[in-house]
Write a protein that holds these residues in place. Structure first.
Motif, PDB file in Angstrom:
ATOM      1  N   GLY A   1       0.797  -1.220   0.000  1.00 37.73           N
ATOM      2  CA  GLY A   1       0.000   0.000   0.000  1.00 37.73           C
ATOM      3  C   GLY A   1       0.824   1.262   0.000  1.00 37.73           C
ATOM      4  N   ASP A   2       2.143   1.114  -0.036  1.00 38.83           N
ATOM      5  CA  ASP A   2       3.031   2.274  -0.062  1.00 38.83           C
ATOM      6  C   ASP A   2       3.504   2.540  -1.489  1.00 38.83           C
ATOM      7  OD1 ASP A   2       2.691   2.129   2.629  1.00 38.83           O
ATOM      8  OD2 ASP A   2       4.798   1.826   3.132  1.00 38.83           O
ATOM      9  N   PHE A   3       3.703   3.799  -1.800  1.00 34.82           N
ATOM     10  CA  PHE A   3       4.250   4.152  -3.108  1.00 34.82           C
ATOM     11  C   PHE A   3       5.081   5.420  -2.958  1.00 34.82           C
ATOM     12  CE2 PHE A   3       0.509   6.783  -2.832  1.00 34.82           C
ATOM     13  CZ  PHE A   3       0.822   7.942  -3.522  1.00 34.82           C
ATOM     14  N   CYS A   4       5.940   5.671  -3.941  1.00 40.03           N
ATOM     15  CA  CYS A   4       6.773   6.861  -3.881  1.00 40.03           C
ATOM     16  C   CYS A   4       6.705   7.643  -5.179  1.00 40.03           C
ATOM     17  CB  CYS A   4       8.229   6.509  -3.564  1.00 40.03           C
ATOM     18  SG  CYS A   4       9.130   5.744  -4.937  1.00 40.03           S
ATOM     19  N   VAL A   5       7.077   8.910  -5.085  1.00 39.42           N
ATOM     20  CA  VAL A   5       7.281   9.757  -6.251  1.00 39.42           C
ATOM     21  C   VAL A   5       8.647  10.417  -6.105  1.00 39.42           C
ATOM     22  CG1 VAL A   5       4.828  10.182  -6.625  1.00 39.42           C
ATOM     23  CG2 VAL A   5       6.138  11.752  -5.181  1.00 39.42           C
ATOM     24  N   ASN A   6       9.235  10.786  -7.225  1.00 41.08           N
ATOM     25  CA  ASN A   6      10.535  11.451  -7.229  1.00 41.08           C
ATOM     26  C   ASN A   6      10.353  12.882  -7.715  1.00 41.08           C
ATOM     27  OD1 ASN A   6      12.406   9.103  -6.579  1.00 41.08           O
ATOM     28  ND2 ASN A   6      11.257   8.291  -8.315  1.00 41.08           N
ATOM     29  N   LEU A   7      10.824  13.839  -6.915  1.00 45.14           N
ATOM     30  CA  LEU A   7      10.563  15.253  -7.166  1.00 45.14           C
ATOM     31  C   LEU A   7      11.837  15.985  -7.561  1.00 45.14           C
ATOM     32  CD1 LEU A   7       8.311  15.859  -4.041  1.00 45.14           C
ATOM     33  CD2 LEU A   7       7.582  15.255  -6.359  1.00 45.14           C
ATOM     34  N   ILE A   8      11.734  16.781  -8.621  1.00 45.81           N
ATOM     35  CA  ILE A   8      12.849  17.602  -9.072  1.00 45.81           C
ATOM     36  C   ILE A   8      12.813  18.951  -8.349  1.00 45.81           C
ATOM     37  CG2 ILE A   8      12.952  16.471 -11.325  1.00 45.81           C
ATOM     38  CD1 ILE A   8      11.484  18.922 -12.485  1.00 45.81           C
TER      39      ILE A   8
END
Length: 204
Positions: free
Chosen positions: A154-161
């Motif tokens: 149920g966990d997810f990530c995003v990568n931010l610039i």
């Protein structure tokens, strides 16, 4: 409709509380006021709200009970900043992905991994919506169109610039903060259709 390309943040300068109802007022920069009239739609942290009053650079919006229940707008206090996007117009470039401004749920930030030029942020989605998580799928977080980096249950990530961190409230979000989540409508439609077809076949 919105594109998920946040145009900046706006400060909440006043909140008026009523039973199961709230009016909040933000101060919009001059470039976001051009042509703005009562009745127009403006997304706050991804949630579509309707302009109810304009006085100089002070713009007010009403929040009904369901909005306060489902979104993090209920957690705001004067001095907080929200991500702002005015509704897309016909012919505008869709730089992110089509978003409705209808928030499904909130999700807490569980982990923030900082590096010199990037930031990876992890969230935990409520169980009812986890079937919509796909690596490289689109998701709206506080109104920002983002691509899912990894999924772990149920966990997810995003990568931010750096540009995203500079332009949006993700630059000052902390662990345990609650963010608004909008799942990509096309993903919802595909998953729901497949589930319905499989259920119908299983029943026959």
């Amino acid at each position: 409709m919105f594109t998920g390309i946040v145009q900046g943040t706006a400060e909440v300068i006043a909140i008026e509380e009523k039973p199961q109802f709230r009016t909040h007022t933000v101060r919009l920069p001059a470039e976001r006021l051009t042509g703005l009239e009562p009745g127009a739609s403006v997304a706050h942290n991804g949630c579509c709200l309707t302009v109810t009053h304009i006085e100089d650079d002070r713009v007010s919006f009403d929040l009904m009970q369901e909005t306060l229940r489902v979104t993090n707008l209920s957690l705001l206090k004067p001095g907080d900043r929200v991500n702002i996007e005015r509704a897309a117009r016909f012919g505008d470039e869709i730089g992110g992905h089509a978003m409705s401004g209808h928030i499904l749920c909130m999700a807490p930030i569980t982990r923030i991994i900082r590096s010199e030029n990037n930031r990876q942020v992890w969230f935990r989605l409520p169980e009812a919506y986890r079937r919509y998580l796909f690596t490289k799928g689109y998701i709206g977080i506080d109104g920002i169109s983002l691509t899912i980096g990894e999924v772990d249950g149920g966990d997810f990530c995003v990568n931010l610039i750096p540009e995203t961190l500079e332009r949006t409230n993700m630059g000052f979000r902390q662990e345990q903060d609650q963010v608004n989540i909008e799942i990509d409508p096309q993903t919802q439609a595909i998953v729901d259709t497949v589930e319905r077809v499989m259920a119908e076949r299983a029943a026959n």
